[in-house]
Design an enzyme around this catalytic site. Structure first.
Site, mmCIF file in Angstrom:
data_model
loop_
_atom_site.group_PDB
_atom_site.id
_atom_site.type_symbol
_atom_site.label_atom_id
_atom_site.label_comp_id
_atom_site.label_asym_id
_atom_site.label_seq_id
_atom_site.Cartn_x
_atom_site.Cartn_y
_atom_site.Cartn_z
ATOM 1 N N HIS A 35 117.231 -59.120 16.852
ATOM 2 C CA HIS A 35 117.618 -60.461 16.410
ATOM 3 C C HIS A 35 118.578 -60.309 15.236
ATOM 4 C CE1 HIS A 35 117.056 -64.411 14.435
ATOM 5 N NE2 HIS A 35 116.522 -64.850 15.565
ATOM 6 N N ASP A 59 109.968 -55.727 12.750
ATOM 7 C CA ASP A 59 110.097 -57.169 12.921
ATOM 8 C C ASP A 59 108.996 -57.601 13.877
ATOM 9 O OD1 ASP A 59 110.688 -59.755 13.689
ATOM 10 O OD2 ASP A 59 112.803 -59.388 14.108
ATOM 11 N N GLN A 63 107.808 -61.667 17.049
ATOM 12 C CA GLN A 63 107.443 -61.962 18.432
ATOM 13 C C GLN A 63 106.216 -61.190 18.906
ATOM 14 O OE1 GLN A 63 108.819 -64.379 20.008
ATOM 15 N NE2 GLN A 63 110.571 -64.752 18.670
#
Length: 409
Positions: free
Chosen positions: A117, A194, A197
């Site tokens: 992202h 990250d 999600q």
């Protein structure tokens, strides 16, 4: 999973029952989270930590209880390792500035992956520009999985950090974190994950993973917007300088010198979202009561059911491309539709026609333009599931997609 816990799912869109399949962008909130926000403002809305009055003390207790709950939820070693931020993007930016000031020099390099992202690309680009460092990218194989052999070749004595997504927000691919972390650590390189999600969709334990940092947001895990978390191993957070200055993050301020607060407060400049943290705790309670393994299995079943339903619809001569269809996924499907002569039906057009049938999905580059460029398309149609979705949502989506293709093909 009780859909009645989520009031917004009773809404209608263009006269159709809402089918909400945009959970990778943001999740809907159960009633207890909505009520928690109101309750906090009505019963203990007061600034925290330094107030001597009752409301401030109650707000402080609730805020720190939420921090402890987050620490337990992700398996952190201590609440001191939990820094509250505005969200995943803010967490990574905070780390990029702080880590960069402490560790990165001209000629060094940072490694990310081709699946990232923008929030896990741009802050590191900015750091490299400031420091004269280099950004290296783990490439993809033909099946869209990360090329781990190439990753090994990217690591060298000037690599300062590896920062990768646990789960791709575009493709839903679950990356091999344990391999990545073990390889990086064997070279003495710390790893940031990250988790935007992954944390909402599966059990994540930072100590088992042995990651050094992790970022995630409350609003994707049934909590409020505007609050997130930066996890960091305590020894790392002790060493790193604060990224912002102001109130709360100080111990003493003098004209000659300022000394910084203890962990985790030295990274939390200004008034925190203490009511948001309280509501985030309620969202965590809801997920734990549902069962993290139950959520993961439920969403995996929905992905498989949706892919099967998509393959069964009448495309009228058009074709369907589901990206990374056979790789392990966490609640996300990205696809495109092509006409019989091979021309792409624009994802936006598909999305608009689905919306007119009450089905909320996401189209475009999903804040991951380098990945979309690699796929050689202008964007994809993305379907993403949450714990409240069920088989009826899958069937409604498939029926709406069949009708959309018939109109566009």
């Amino acid at each position: 999973m009780n859909r009645n816990d989520f009031p917004i799912l009773n809404e209608t869109v263009y006269g159709k029952p809402l089918v909400y399949l945009d959970n990778a962008a943001t999740s809907q909130k159960p009633r207890r989270v909505l009520e928690a926000v109101i309750y906090a403002y009505e019963h203990f809305n007061a600034n925290i930590h330094r107030g001597v009055h009752h409301l401030s003390q109650v707000a402080t207790e609730q805020h720190e209880a939420a921090r402890a709950k987050v620490a337990s939820f992700i398996g952190a070693g201590s609440p001191n390792e939990i820094v509250f931020t505005k969200g995943t993007t803010d967490s990574i930016n905070t780390l990029a500035f702080s880590f960069g000031e402490y560790c990165v020099r001209e000629g060094d390099n940072i490694i990310v992956s081709a699946l990232e992202h923008h929030s896990n690309i741009v802050p590191w680009q900015m750091l490299c520009q400031r420091k004269g460092a280099h950004l290296r990218v783990i490439p993809l194989r033909e099946d869209l999985s990360l090329n781990i052999d190439a990753f090994k070749q990217l690591l060298d004595e000037r690599t300062r950090l590896v920062s990768v997504a646990h789960v791709s927000n575009v493709l839903g691919i679950i990356n091999p974190l344990q391999d990545i972390i073990q390889i990086a650590h064997s070279q003495g390189v710390p790893v940031c994950i990250d988790g935007a999600q992954s944390v909402p969709h599966m059990r994540v334990n930072v100590r088992q993973l042995d990651c050094d940092f992790m970022a995630f947001s409350a609003h994707k895990m049934y909590g409020p917007t505007g609050i997130g978390v930066l996890y960091g191993k305590e020894d790392w957070l002790e060493k790193l300088p604060p990224a912002e200055g102001g109130g709360e993050m100080i111990e003493h301020v003098r004209w000659e010198k300022t000394t910084y607060n203890t962990l985790p407060y030295k990274f939390e400049a200004g008034t925190p979202d203490f009511n948001g943290s309280f509501a985030t705790g309620k969202a965590i309670d809801y997920m734990l009561e549902t069962g993290l393994e139950t959520i993961e299995q439920h969403e995996r079943d929905l992905v498989l059911a949706a892919q099967q339903a998509m393959r069964s619809i009448n495309l009228g001569g058009c074709s369907l491309r589901i990206y990374a269809e056979h790789l392990p996924k966490a609640g996300v499907i990205s696809f495109n539709v092509f006409t019989k002569d091979g021309h792409l039906i624009h994802p936006y057009d598909v999305g608009v026609l689905l919306d007119r049938q009450g089905v909320a999905i996401r189209t475009g580059h999903h804040c991951a333009e380098p990945l979309i460029d690699f796929l050689q398309v202008p964007g994809t149609v993305r379907v993403s599931f949450g714990l409240y979705n069920d088989e009826s949502d899958v069937q409604a989506f498939a029926a709406a997609l069949e009708k959309a293709v018939a109109m566009l093909g």
